[in-house]
Design a protein around this motif. Structure first.
Motif, PDB file in Angstrom:
ATOM      1  N   ASP A 200       0.949  -2.506 -10.043  1.00  0.00           N
ATOM      2  CA  ASP A 200       1.485  -3.756  -9.506  1.00  0.00           C
ATOM      3  C   ASP A 200       1.429  -3.766  -7.984  1.00  0.00           C
ATOM      4  OD1 ASP A 200       3.029  -6.322 -10.062  1.00  0.00           O
ATOM      5  OD2 ASP A 200       4.378  -5.295  -8.665  1.00  0.00           O
ATOM      6  N   ALA A 201       1.649  -2.603  -7.358  1.00  0.00           N
ATOM      7  CA  ALA A 201       1.585  -2.535  -5.898  1.00  0.00           C
ATOM      8  C   ALA A 201       0.167  -2.799  -5.393  1.00  0.00           C
ATOM      9  CB  ALA A 201       2.073  -1.179  -5.409  1.00  0.00           C
ATOM     10  N   TRP A 202      -0.833  -2.220  -6.074  1.00  0.00           N
ATOM     11  CA  TRP A 202      -2.218  -2.463  -5.634  1.00  0.00           C
ATOM     12  C   TRP A 202      -2.568  -3.938  -5.811  1.00  0.00           C
ATOM     13  CZ3 TRP A 202      -2.375   1.362  -2.850  1.00  0.00           C
ATOM     14  CH2 TRP A 202      -2.185   2.669  -3.276  1.00  0.00           C
ATOM     15  N   ALA A 203      -2.101  -4.540  -6.909  1.00  0.00           N
ATOM     16  CA  ALA A 203      -2.332  -5.972  -7.105  1.00  0.00           C
ATOM     17  C   ALA A 203      -1.591  -6.780  -6.040  1.00  0.00           C
ATOM     18  CB  ALA A 203      -1.890  -6.392  -8.502  1.00  0.00           C
ATOM     19  N   GLY A 204      -0.362  -6.351  -5.707  1.00  0.00           N
ATOM     20  CA  GLY A 204       0.402  -7.039  -4.678  1.00  0.00           C
ATOM     21  C   GLY A 204      -0.259  -6.962  -3.321  1.00  0.00           C
ATOM     22  N   TYR A 205      -0.958  -5.853  -3.066  1.00  0.00           N
ATOM     23  CA  TYR A 205      -1.693  -5.723  -1.812  1.00  0.00           C
ATOM     24  C   TYR A 205      -2.877  -6.691  -1.780  1.00  0.00           C
ATOM     25  CZ  TYR A 205      -4.209  -3.608   2.080  1.00  0.00           C
ATOM     26  OH  TYR A 205      -4.862  -3.392   3.276  1.00  0.00           O
ATOM     27  N   GLY A 206      -3.467  -6.903  -2.943  1.00  0.00           N
ATOM     28  CA  GLY A 206      -4.620  -7.803  -3.022  1.00  0.00           C
ATOM     29  C   GLY A 206      -5.854  -7.158  -3.604  1.00  0.00           C
ATOM     30  N   LEU A 207      -5.698  -5.969  -4.224  1.00  0.00           N
ATOM     31  CA  LEU A 207      -6.826  -5.274  -4.822  1.00  0.00           C
ATOM     32  C   LEU A 207      -6.980  -5.676  -6.281  1.00  0.00           C
ATOM     33  CD1 LEU A 207      -6.273  -1.660  -3.461  1.00  0.00           C
ATOM     34  CD2 LEU A 207      -7.686  -3.466  -2.475  1.00  0.00           C
ATOM     35  N   THR A 208      -8.222  -5.657  -6.749  1.00  0.00           N
ATOM     36  CA  THR A 208      -8.513  -5.880  -8.157  1.00  0.00           C
ATOM     37  C   THR A 208      -9.049  -4.587  -8.741  1.00  0.00           C
ATOM     38  OG1 THR A 208      -9.033  -8.216  -7.778  1.00  0.00           O
ATOM     39  CG2 THR A 208      -9.837  -7.219  -9.817  1.00  0.00           C
ATOM     40  N   LEU A 209      -8.326  -4.014  -9.681  1.00  0.00           N
ATOM     41  CA  LEU A 209      -8.719  -2.776 -10.335  1.00  0.00           C
ATOM     42  C   LEU A 209      -9.112  -3.063 -11.777  1.00  0.00           C
ATOM     43  CD1 LEU A 209      -5.903  -0.378  -9.069  1.00  0.00           C
ATOM     44  CD2 LEU A 209      -8.257  -0.539  -8.228  1.00  0.00           C
ATOM     45  N   PRO A 210      -9.881  -2.155 -12.395  1.00  0.00           N
ATOM     46  CA  PRO A 210     -10.185  -2.346 -13.816  1.00  0.00           C
ATOM     47  C   PRO A 210      -8.894  -2.457 -14.611  1.00  0.00           C
ATOM     48  CG  PRO A 210     -11.548  -0.602 -12.885  1.00  0.00           C
ATOM     49  CD  PRO A 210     -10.539  -0.965 -11.836  1.00  0.00           C
TER      50      PRO A 210
ATOM     51  N   TRP B 270       0.841  -1.206   0.000  1.00  0.00           N
ATOM     52  CA  TRP B 270       0.000   0.000   0.000  1.00  0.00           C
ATOM     53  C   TRP B 270       0.874   1.253   0.000  1.00  0.00           C
ATOM     54  CZ3 TRP B 270      -5.372  -0.198  -0.163  1.00  0.00           C
ATOM     55  CH2 TRP B 270      -5.991   1.059  -0.178  1.00  0.00           C
ATOM     56  N   ASN B 271       1.875   1.271   0.862  1.00  0.00           N
ATOM     57  CA  ASN B 271       2.750   2.442   0.902  1.00  0.00           C
ATOM     58  C   ASN B 271       3.496   2.629  -0.418  1.00  0.00           C
ATOM     59  OD1 ASN B 271       2.026   3.139   3.492  1.00  0.00           O
ATOM     60  ND2 ASN B 271       3.709   2.031   4.461  1.00  0.00           N
ATOM     61  N   LEU B 272       3.884   1.526  -1.049  1.00  0.00           N
ATOM     62  CA  LEU B 272       4.521   1.631  -2.356  1.00  0.00           C
ATOM     63  C   LEU B 272       3.539   2.170  -3.380  1.00  0.00           C
ATOM     64  CD1 LEU B 272       6.792   1.217  -4.375  1.00  0.00           C
ATOM     65  CD2 LEU B 272       6.103  -1.195  -4.555  1.00  0.00           C
ATOM     66  N   GLY B 273       2.287   1.729  -3.306  1.00  0.00           N
ATOM     67  CA  GLY B 273       1.276   2.252  -4.229  1.00  0.00           C
ATOM     68  C   GLY B 273       1.126   3.753  -4.129  1.00  0.00           C
ATOM     69  N   ILE B 274       1.128   4.273  -2.894  1.00  0.00           N
ATOM     70  CA  ILE B 274       1.032   5.724  -2.702  1.00  0.00           C
ATOM     71  C   ILE B 274       2.247   6.427  -3.294  1.00  0.00           C
ATOM     72  CG2 ILE B 274       1.077   7.558  -0.961  1.00  0.00           C
ATOM     73  CD1 ILE B 274      -0.643   5.783   0.821  1.00  0.00           C
ATOM     74  N   ALA B 275       3.442   5.939  -2.950  1.00  0.00           N
ATOM     75  CA  ALA B 275       4.665   6.584  -3.420  1.00  0.00           C
ATOM     76  C   ALA B 275       4.782   6.508  -4.934  1.00  0.00           C
ATOM     77  CB  ALA B 275       5.884   5.947  -2.758  1.00  0.00           C
ATOM     78  N   ALA B 276       4.445   5.368  -5.522  1.00  0.00           N
ATOM     79  CA  ALA B 276       4.518   5.231  -6.978  1.00  0.00           C
ATOM     80  C   ALA B 276       3.509   6.146  -7.657  1.00  0.00           C
ATOM     81  CB  ALA B 276       4.272   3.781  -7.379  1.00  0.00           C
TER      82      ALA B 276
ATOM     83  N   GLY C 258      -5.992  -2.115 -17.449  1.00  0.00           N
ATOM     84  CA  GLY C 258      -5.577  -0.978 -18.248  1.00  0.00           C
ATOM     85  C   GLY C 258      -4.127  -0.637 -17.983  1.00  0.00           C
ATOM     86  N   GLU C 259      -3.687   0.418 -18.634  1.00  0.00           N
ATOM     87  CA  GLU C 259      -2.334   0.916 -18.461  1.00  0.00           C
ATOM     88  C   GLU C 259      -2.396   2.405 -18.164  1.00  0.00           C
ATOM     89  OE1 GLU C 259      -0.152  -0.010 -21.963  1.00  0.00           O
ATOM     90  OE2 GLU C 259      -0.201  -2.182 -21.639  1.00  0.00           O
TER      91      GLU C 259
ATOM     92  N   TRP D  93       2.951   4.556 -13.063  1.00  0.00           N
ATOM     93  CA  TRP D  93       1.666   3.869 -13.011  1.00  0.00           C
ATOM     94  C   TRP D  93       1.815   2.357 -13.067  1.00  0.00           C
ATOM     95  CZ3 TRP D  93      -1.544   6.905 -10.960  1.00  0.00           C
ATOM     96  CH2 TRP D  93      -1.481   8.278 -11.220  1.00  0.00           C
ATOM     97  N   ALA D  94       2.818   1.875 -13.763  1.00  0.00           N
ATOM     98  CA  ALA D  94       3.024   0.420 -13.817  1.00  0.00           C
ATOM     99  C   ALA D  94       3.334  -0.120 -12.425  1.00  0.00           C
ATOM    100  CB  ALA D  94       4.143   0.083 -14.798  1.00  0.00           C
ATOM    101  N   THR D  95       4.218   0.574 -11.706  1.00  0.00           N
ATOM    102  CA  THR D  95       4.546   0.131 -10.345  1.00  0.00           C
ATOM    103  C   THR D  95       3.358   0.295  -9.422  1.00  0.00           C
ATOM    104  OG1 THR D  95       6.899   0.627 -10.650  1.00  0.00           O
ATOM    105  CG2 THR D  95       6.096   0.510  -8.388  1.00  0.00           C
ATOM    106  N   ALA D  96       2.612   1.398  -9.562  1.00  0.00           N
ATOM    107  CA  ALA D  96       1.434   1.603  -8.718  1.00  0.00           C
ATOM    108  C   ALA D  96       0.419   0.489  -8.934  1.00  0.00           C
ATOM    109  CB  ALA D  96       0.804   2.960  -9.016  1.00  0.00           C
TER     110      ALA D  96
END
Length: 285
Positions: free
Chosen positions: A98-108, A81-87, A110-111, A93-96
């Motif tokens: 991936d960070a949200w996915a790594g946390y366990g979130l499913t987003l629409p 989560w903290n990486l998602g914020i910083a990215a 896209g790129e 956006w690619a790292t962000a």
């Protein structure tokens, strides 16, 4: 050479004092000494967090990648989560994503920049200054678009704010709980000025006026909707009623270019008898 135990004690003594510079120095030495030791994941995580507290986002981003790499994916580990914020702040956006996915979130899928509809929440603007809680629509896990008309002179309807991940309070409306997040920074400004106007009409008339502005992508809300809370109450669980619009003559806040506001007000007035408006002006002059 200083022993790891001594370094760790010094680093966390600085942490307890909220001496983030001292904590960064100590933790940086620790991860350099033992980058992949048994306790290193926690050191990497706390080092990224200390940089976040210092608002040194470039280092929070770089160290955050090291921290996330040492935690399991999909288990809601805060390092992601903290990486998602910083990215997000770094616009990587690619790292962000991936960070949200790594946390366990499913987003629409896209790129690039995330622009989703993740529902309503609240954000406390200027949490370290003169805080104001506003309603927002979340566009990604860390950013949200303001859909209230803020009272602060330098804040605007439609701006996008970046917020922290841990709620500091909640608002409860008709049994639905909405988290209140603290703002970390203003992400994108809005050029819509805040106006004030005096309107006359029934409660249904006021609702129609709010809906007319909303349909145009603009803001309108009765001044009576504003509720002042002490800091202690604001950071707790606050029950709010969904306000029934009151009739009569009252002040309203608008977020719109003055000429467009006048057009919409004239259209609204002409739709039914008994409606009127006056004194349209900039709210902050």
């Amino acid at each position: 050479m200083t022993a790891p135990g001594e370094l760790e004690r010094a680093a966390y003594a600085a942490w307890d004092r909220e001496d983030w510079d001292g904590a960064v120095r100590g933790l940086t030495e620790l991860v350099a000494l033992e980058p992949d030791g048994e306790r290193s994941p926690a050191w990497w995580f706390d080092l990224a967090l200390a940089h976040k507290f210092r608002k040194d986002w470039a280092h929070a981003y770089e160290i955050g990648k090291e921290a996330a790499a040492r935690y399991p994916r999909g288990e809601q580990e805060p390092a992601f989560w903290n990486l998602g914020i910083a990215a997000t702040i770094m616009r990587d956006w690619a790292t962000a994503r991936d960070a949200w996915a790594g946390y366990g979130l499913t987003l629409p899928p896209g790129e690039g920049e995330i622009d989703a509809d993740l529902g309503m929440a609240c954000v406390r603007l200027e949490p370290d200054g003169e805080p104001e809680v506003v309603w927002v629509r979340r566009v990604c896990p860390a950013r949200a678009r303001v859909v209230s008309v803020p009272l602060a002179a330098d804040r605007r309807f439609g701006e996008i704010v970046l917020h922290d991940g841990a709620p500091s309070g909640e608002r409860v409306v008709e049994g639905v709980r909405y988290p209140v997040f603290d703002e970390l920074m203003l992400w994108a400004t809005s050029d819509l000025p805040t106006l004030s106007v005096t309107v006359t009409g029934s409660g249904a008339d006021v609702v129609e006026l709010v809906e007319l502005f909303a349909a145009a992508g603009l803001g309108a809300e009765p001044a009576g909707n504003v509720r002042v809370l002490c800091a202690c109450c604001s950071e707790g669980s606050v029950e709010q009623e969904r306000h029934a619009a009151e009739g009569g003559t009252q002040r309203m806040w608008l977020a719109a270019p003055p000429s467009r506001a006048a057009e919409l007000l004239a259209e609204w007035r002409g739709r039914a008898p008994g409606r009127d408006w006056a004194d349209l002006a900039e709210a902050h002059t």
